[in-house]
Design a protein around this motif. Structure first.
Motif, PDB file in Angstrom:
ATOM      1  N   ASP A 306       2.320 -11.386  -2.635  1.00 14.78           N
ATOM      2  CA  ASP A 306       3.197 -12.330  -3.313  1.00 14.78           C
ATOM      3  C   ASP A 306       2.725 -12.641  -4.732  1.00 14.78           C
ATOM      4  O   ASP A 306       3.353 -13.429  -5.434  1.00 14.78           O
ATOM      5  CB  ASP A 306       3.282 -13.640  -2.521  1.00 14.78           C
ATOM      6  N   HIS A 307       1.621 -12.034  -5.160  1.00 11.92           N
ATOM      7  CA  HIS A 307       1.077 -12.301  -6.499  1.00 11.92           C
ATOM      8  C   HIS A 307       1.843 -11.479  -7.541  1.00 11.92           C
ATOM      9  O   HIS A 307       2.008 -10.267  -7.385  1.00 11.92           O
ATOM     10  CB  HIS A 307      -0.407 -11.945  -6.550  1.00 11.92           C
ATOM     11  N   PRO A 308       2.300 -12.104  -8.628  1.00 12.76           N
ATOM     12  CA  PRO A 308       3.086 -11.353  -9.624  1.00 12.76           C
ATOM     13  C   PRO A 308       2.292 -10.242 -10.305  1.00 12.76           C
ATOM     14  O   PRO A 308       2.867  -9.217 -10.685  1.00 12.76           O
ATOM     15  CB  PRO A 308       3.519 -12.434 -10.624  1.00 12.76           C
ATOM     16  N   VAL A 309       0.985 -10.430 -10.474  1.00 13.24           N
ATOM     17  CA  VAL A 309       0.179  -9.387 -11.119  1.00 13.24           C
ATOM     18  C   VAL A 309       0.136  -8.136 -10.259  1.00 13.24           C
ATOM     19  O   VAL A 309       0.262  -7.008 -10.759  1.00 13.24           O
ATOM     20  CB  VAL A 309      -1.239  -9.908 -11.429  1.00 13.24           C
ATOM     21  N   LEU A 310      -0.027  -8.299  -8.952  1.00 11.38           N
ATOM     22  CA  LEU A 310      -0.026  -7.137  -8.072  1.00 11.38           C
ATOM     23  C   LEU A 310       1.337  -6.458  -8.096  1.00 11.38           C
ATOM     24  O   LEU A 310       1.428  -5.227  -8.024  1.00 11.38           O
ATOM     25  CB  LEU A 310      -0.400  -7.530  -6.649  1.00 11.38           C
ATOM     26  N   ALA A 311       2.403  -7.233  -8.229  1.00 13.24           N
ATOM     27  CA  ALA A 311       3.739  -6.638  -8.291  1.00 13.24           C
ATOM     28  C   ALA A 311       3.862  -5.700  -9.493  1.00 13.24           C
ATOM     29  O   ALA A 311       4.403  -4.589  -9.376  1.00 13.24           O
ATOM     30  CB  ALA A 311       4.795  -7.733  -8.361  1.00 13.24           C
ATOM     31  N   VAL A 312       3.355  -6.124 -10.640  1.00 15.93           N
ATOM     32  CA  VAL A 312       3.407  -5.278 -11.834  1.00 15.93           C
ATOM     33  C   VAL A 312       2.536  -4.042 -11.650  1.00 15.93           C
ATOM     34  O   VAL A 312       2.924  -2.921 -12.006  1.00 15.93           O
ATOM     35  CB  VAL A 312       2.997  -6.077 -13.086  1.00 15.93           C
ATOM     36  N   LEU A 313       1.355  -4.227 -11.080  1.00 15.16           N
ATOM     37  CA  LEU A 313       0.489  -3.072 -10.835  1.00 15.16           C
ATOM     38  C   LEU A 313       1.126  -2.085  -9.869  1.00 15.16           C
ATOM     39  O   LEU A 313       1.000  -0.866 -10.041  1.00 15.16           O
ATOM     40  CB  LEU A 313      -0.866  -3.539 -10.305  1.00 15.16           C
ATOM     41  N   LYS A 314       1.813  -2.586  -8.843  1.00 11.97           N
ATOM     42  CA  LYS A 314       2.503  -1.683  -7.923  1.00 11.97           C
ATOM     43  C   LYS A 314       3.552  -0.853  -8.651  1.00 11.97           C
ATOM     44  O   LYS A 314       3.718   0.341  -8.391  1.00 11.97           O
ATOM     45  CB  LYS A 314       3.169  -2.480  -6.796  1.00 11.97           C
ATOM     46  N   ARG A 315       4.259  -1.491  -9.559  1.00 16.80           N
ATOM     47  CA  ARG A 315       5.253  -0.756 -10.343  1.00 16.80           C
ATOM     48  C   ARG A 315       4.575   0.320 -11.190  1.00 16.80           C
ATOM     49  O   ARG A 315       4.994   1.469 -11.211  1.00 16.80           O
ATOM     50  CB  ARG A 315       6.022  -1.734 -11.236  1.00 16.80           C
ATOM     51  N   LEU A 316       3.515  -0.049 -11.896  1.00 14.88           N
ATOM     52  CA  LEU A 316       2.851   0.879 -12.804  1.00 14.88           C
ATOM     53  C   LEU A 316       2.181   2.038 -12.069  1.00 14.88           C
ATOM     54  O   LEU A 316       2.128   3.159 -12.571  1.00 14.88           O
ATOM     55  CB  LEU A 316       1.812   0.135 -13.649  1.00 14.88           C
ATOM     56  N   LEU A 317       1.650   1.769 -10.879  1.00 18.79           N
ATOM     57  CA  LEU A 317       0.903   2.799 -10.138  1.00 18.79           C
ATOM     58  C   LEU A 317       1.782   3.504  -9.104  1.00 18.79           C
ATOM     59  O   LEU A 317       1.265   4.075  -8.140  1.00 18.79           O
ATOM     60  CB  LEU A 317      -0.311   2.169  -9.477  1.00 18.79           C
ATOM     61  N   TYR A 318       3.061   3.495  -9.343  1.00 19.12           N
ATOM     62  CA  TYR A 318       4.023   4.188  -8.491  1.00 19.12           C
ATOM     63  C   TYR A 318       3.606   5.650  -8.303  1.00 19.12           C
ATOM     64  O   TYR A 318       3.424   6.402  -9.265  1.00 19.12           O
ATOM     65  CB  TYR A 318       5.386   4.101  -9.174  1.00 19.12           C
ATOM     66  N   GLY A 319       3.412   6.049  -7.054  1.00 23.08           N
ATOM     67  CA  GLY A 319       3.099   7.445  -6.766  1.00 23.08           C
ATOM     68  C   GLY A 319       1.705   7.902  -7.117  1.00 23.08           C
ATOM     69  O   GLY A 319       1.373   9.076  -6.939  1.00 23.08           O
ATOM     70  N   ALA A 320       0.850   6.995  -7.598  1.00 24.02           N
ATOM     71  CA  ALA A 320      -0.423   7.414  -8.190  1.00 24.02           C
ATOM     72  C   ALA A 320      -1.367   8.064  -7.193  1.00 24.02           C
ATOM     73  O   ALA A 320      -2.106   8.996  -7.544  1.00 24.02           O
ATOM     74  CB  ALA A 320      -1.110   6.218  -8.844  1.00 24.02           C
ATOM     75  N   PHE A 321      -1.377   7.600  -5.946  1.00 25.21           N
ATOM     76  CA  PHE A 321      -2.345   8.120  -4.981  1.00 25.21           C
ATOM     77  C   PHE A 321      -1.971   9.507  -4.450  1.00 25.21           C
ATOM     78  O   PHE A 321      -2.748  10.118  -3.718  1.00 25.21           O
ATOM     79  CB  PHE A 321      -2.500   7.149  -3.805  1.00 25.21           C
ATOM     80  N   GLY A 322      -0.824  10.006  -4.813  1.00 21.22           N
ATOM     81  CA  GLY A 322      -0.432  11.329  -4.351  1.00 21.22           C
ATOM     82  C   GLY A 322      -0.979  12.470  -5.183  1.00 21.22           C
ATOM     83  O   GLY A 322      -0.917  13.635  -4.767  1.00 21.22           O
ATOM     84  N   ILE A 323      -1.532  12.169  -6.348  1.00 19.83           N
ATOM     85  CA  ILE A 323      -1.892  13.236  -7.280  1.00 19.83           C
ATOM     86  C   ILE A 323      -3.176  13.951  -6.904  1.00 19.83           C
ATOM     87  O   ILE A 323      -3.248  15.185  -6.938  1.00 19.83           O
ATOM     88  CB  ILE A 323      -1.990  12.677  -8.714  1.00 19.83           C
ATOM     89  N   ARG A 324      -4.219  13.213  -6.520  1.00 21.97           N
ATOM     90  CA  ARG A 324      -5.493  13.895  -6.248  1.00 21.97           C
ATOM     91  C   ARG A 324      -5.377  14.912  -5.109  1.00 21.97           C
ATOM     92  O   ARG A 324      -5.869  16.040  -5.237  1.00 21.97           O
ATOM     93  CB  ARG A 324      -6.599  12.880  -5.988  1.00 21.97           C
ATOM     94  N   PRO A 325      -4.742  14.580  -3.985  1.00 24.64           N
ATOM     95  CA  PRO A 325      -4.583  15.612  -2.949  1.00 24.64           C
ATOM     96  C   PRO A 325      -3.777  16.817  -3.444  1.00 24.64           C
ATOM     97  O   PRO A 325      -4.104  17.965  -3.126  1.00 24.64           O
ATOM     98  CB  PRO A 325      -3.844  14.880  -1.828  1.00 24.64           C
ATOM     99  N   LEU A 326      -2.739  16.547  -4.245  1.00 24.51           N
ATOM    100  CA  LEU A 326      -1.914  17.637  -4.764  1.00 24.51           C
ATOM    101  C   LEU A 326      -2.716  18.512  -5.720  1.00 24.51           C
ATOM    102  O   LEU A 326      -2.633  19.750  -5.675  1.00 24.51           O
ATOM    103  CB  LEU A 326      -0.689  17.042  -5.467  1.00 24.51           C
TER     104      LEU A 326
END
Length: 602
Positions: A306-326
């Motif tokens: 529910d924290h607004p800062v985490l909401a912005v980070l979620k938007r910015l890091l969209y899809g980010a964890f998929g790159i290293r395995p790929l």
């Protein structure tokens, strides 16, 4: 090839382009877990106990843990929730890649059918025909940037590439703290520049790029070769242009200058580009992906959903964890794309990325802030020497950075009434402690004021957007990987003497040339241009904004307006009366906010 790679190719060849937006929406809804609080406005933690938020965070810390790296880099998400994040992001990235592979395979097939017109790639001009009515308008709607295939022999084009699409390697030599990297005959230097090498050095006009570290990295076996170049550049005392002075190849102490034969000098610049491309791609893993990912992991574990800062980070890091395995599956693995097309191996790429991350040169967060890094390397506000006459990366990046900073400043000020509210936010301060502690973020900044937090969020937004896309995304096929000037390996041994007469013989054969153009095409994202995935819409997430306050929603509209205007400037860029654009003999449009994406999904 791995099973995953074959699966992606099979999906691409047998299916229509997937509707990425619909698929991602389903994934996001699953990740929300039907949490009732997801319907409520974002809020800061209260001063007193909040059992619901505390339980939320405790649950995340138990289920989103720090797992071992996936091949390279810092910790990777583990645990039930961490795996959910990674799986969701992997689906996003795989969907985008599969959509692009459809396009690439069609273009590749046509390019191979047209092979007769390439004349067996016997001459340098033959290599430019690889792009003649090929790969566009599908893989790359804009085609290759104007000038890049016609003006590549110009020294100004070569030097200005260092200030546009790979701006992270070059630095000014400071006479008070640096020494001369290597000697160049003073008679030659004076003939080229009108000054001695010492005079250029003491006047702050000398710049250096060092790729010699690549000499100790694992190599591919013949016929692929990689040099280990370093180079000197200078600001011309008469024209003010930024120009190349000398290139050392790393073999037989050979130092090349513009006074050598045209073929020797062109080959020297091509050898340097082999090293520079390798550095750009695998430094960017560290500088962009690794830094942003680990900061985000620490935030997920400490900030309530529910924290607004985490909401912005979620938007910015969209899809980010998929790159290293790929990247591990397609690029780095044995016999992957790096082994297939580079002079250095996939093992070398992983080693280089890890070293530049963990030694802090690329992995430090605060000391690599946008302006801080440019100042540290003497590219802006230098205490010695004249200013650069033109600096395209800075010129195109700064309007985007300013717009991002305007958004984050308004956003933070709208939720925090004072600096005291920043230090009183227990979740936020837990994030800082987590980043500096268990997460092991390198050089995470103090976050005690509204300005501190606004700057931090702006820097994360920069890392995932224009700082990344200057060296990756569409610009690989448009400029940075174009042949004949930008091969990823030589196909003859690095010469141990001068007087080369056939530069084309050092370049990739047809199958390798077309193969790597296909790799570059797979990094392009033409389907994202002019959609909600373009940089214009970085903060324009209806789900997120519906829970934000009105000031943040207004800040998003202001950001979109600024980026739309900026897009018009960049997409309409042409040569001036002198045949230059931004002081370069090629037109650079990589940072068009209407075309570049806002995320790290590639």
């Amino acid at each position: 090839m791995s099973a995953l790679y074959f699966l992606l190719l099979a999906t691409a060849s047998a299916s229509p382009v997937p509707d990425i937006q619909d698929e991602v929406q389903l994934l996001r809804e699953r990740q929300e877990n039907n949490n009732v609080s997801s319907l409520l406005p974002y809020s800061l933690p209260s001063d007193g106990p909040d059992v619901v938020r505390a339980t939320d965070i405790t649950t995340k810390q138990l289920t989103f843990t720090y797992g071992p790296p996936v091949g390279v880099g810092p910790y990777y998400p583990a645990g039930v929730l961490g795996t959910t994040y990674a799986t969701t992001d992997g689906a996003i990235d795989n969907s985008e890649l599969a959509a692009q592979v459809v396009i690439m395979r069609g273009d590749d097939s046509k390019a191979r059918l047209d092979s007769a017109k390439y004349n067996g790639l016997k001459t340098l001009d033959d290599y430019t025909k690889l792009y003649d009515d090929e790969w566009q308008p599908s893989s790359q709607p804009t085609g290759q940037y104007d000038g890049i295939l016609t003006n590549y022999t110009q020294d100004l084009l070569f030097s200005m590439e260092r200030l546009s699409f790979n701006p992270y390697a070059v630095r000014r030599l400071n006479p008070s703290s640096d020494s001369m990297p290597f000697d160049v005959d003073d008679a030659i230097v004076t003939k080229i520049t009108g000054q001695t090498l010492e005079s250029l050095f003491t006047s702050g006009r000398l710049f250096y790029v060092d790729h010699t570290v690549q000499g100790r990295l694992p190599k591919r076996p013949p016929p692929q070769y990689a040099p280990a170049c370093d180079a000197l550049f200078y600001i011309c005392p008469t024209s003010g242009d930024f120009l190349p002075l000398a290139i050392r190849s790393g073999v037989a102490d050979l130092v090349y200058t513009p006074e050598d034969t045209p073929d020797d000098w062109l080959l020297a610049k091509i050898m340097f580009n082999v090293n520079d491309f390798f550095m750009a791609q695998f430094d960017h893993f560290s500088r962009n992906h690794f830094v942003a990912e680990i900061v985000y992991e620490a935030a997920v574990r400490t900030l309530s959903d529910d924290h607004p800062v985490l909401a912005v980070l979620k938007r910015l890091l969209y899809g980010a964890f998929g790159i290293r395995p790929l990247a591990l599956v397609i690029l780095i693995r044995p016999d992957g794309d790096i082994d297939q097309y580079f002079g250095n191996s996939g093992t070398a790429a992983a080693q280089f990325a890890n070293e530049t991350y963990f030694n802090g040169s690329a992995g430090a967060l605060r000391s690599n802030y946008f302006l801080t890094n440019l100042e540290k390397r003497g590219l802006i506000n230098s205490p010695v020497g004249p200013a650069l006459k033109s600096f395209p990366f800075y010129e195109d990046g700064m309007p985007i950075y300013n717009a991002i900073k305007d958004f984050t400043t308004t956003f933070i000020s709208s939720y925090y009434s004072s600096d005291a509210a920043i230090t009183a936010d227990k979740e936020l301060q837990a994030w800082v402690k987590e980043a500096n502690g268990p997460a092991g973020v390198i050089d995470f900044p103090p976050t005690n004021t509204r300005s501190d937090l606004a700057c931090l969020l702006a820097e994360i937004a920069r890392l995932v957007s224009f700082s990344h896309h200057a060296v990756n995304l569409n610009q690989l096929i448009t400029v940075a990987a174009t042949l004949p000037f930008h091969p990823t390996a030589l196909y003859k041994p690095i010469p141990d003497a001068k007087n080369v007469t056939d530069v084309a013989s050092y370049l990739p054969p047809l199958d390798k040339a077309l193969g790597f153009i296909g790799v570059a095409a797979n990094f392009a994202r033409p389907l994202l241009a002019n959609t909600n995935r373009s940089l214009i819409n970085m903060f324009d997430d209806p789900i997120m904004l519906n829970r934000m306050n009105s000031a943040t929603r207004a800040a998003n509209e202001k950001f979109k307006s600024a980026m739309t205007a900026r897009s018009e400037v960049v997409r309409n860029r042409k040569f001036d009366a002198d045949g230059l654009s931004q002081g370069m003999p090629f037109v650079w449009q990589a940072l068009d906010p209407g075309v570049a994406a806002w995320s790290l999904t590639i």
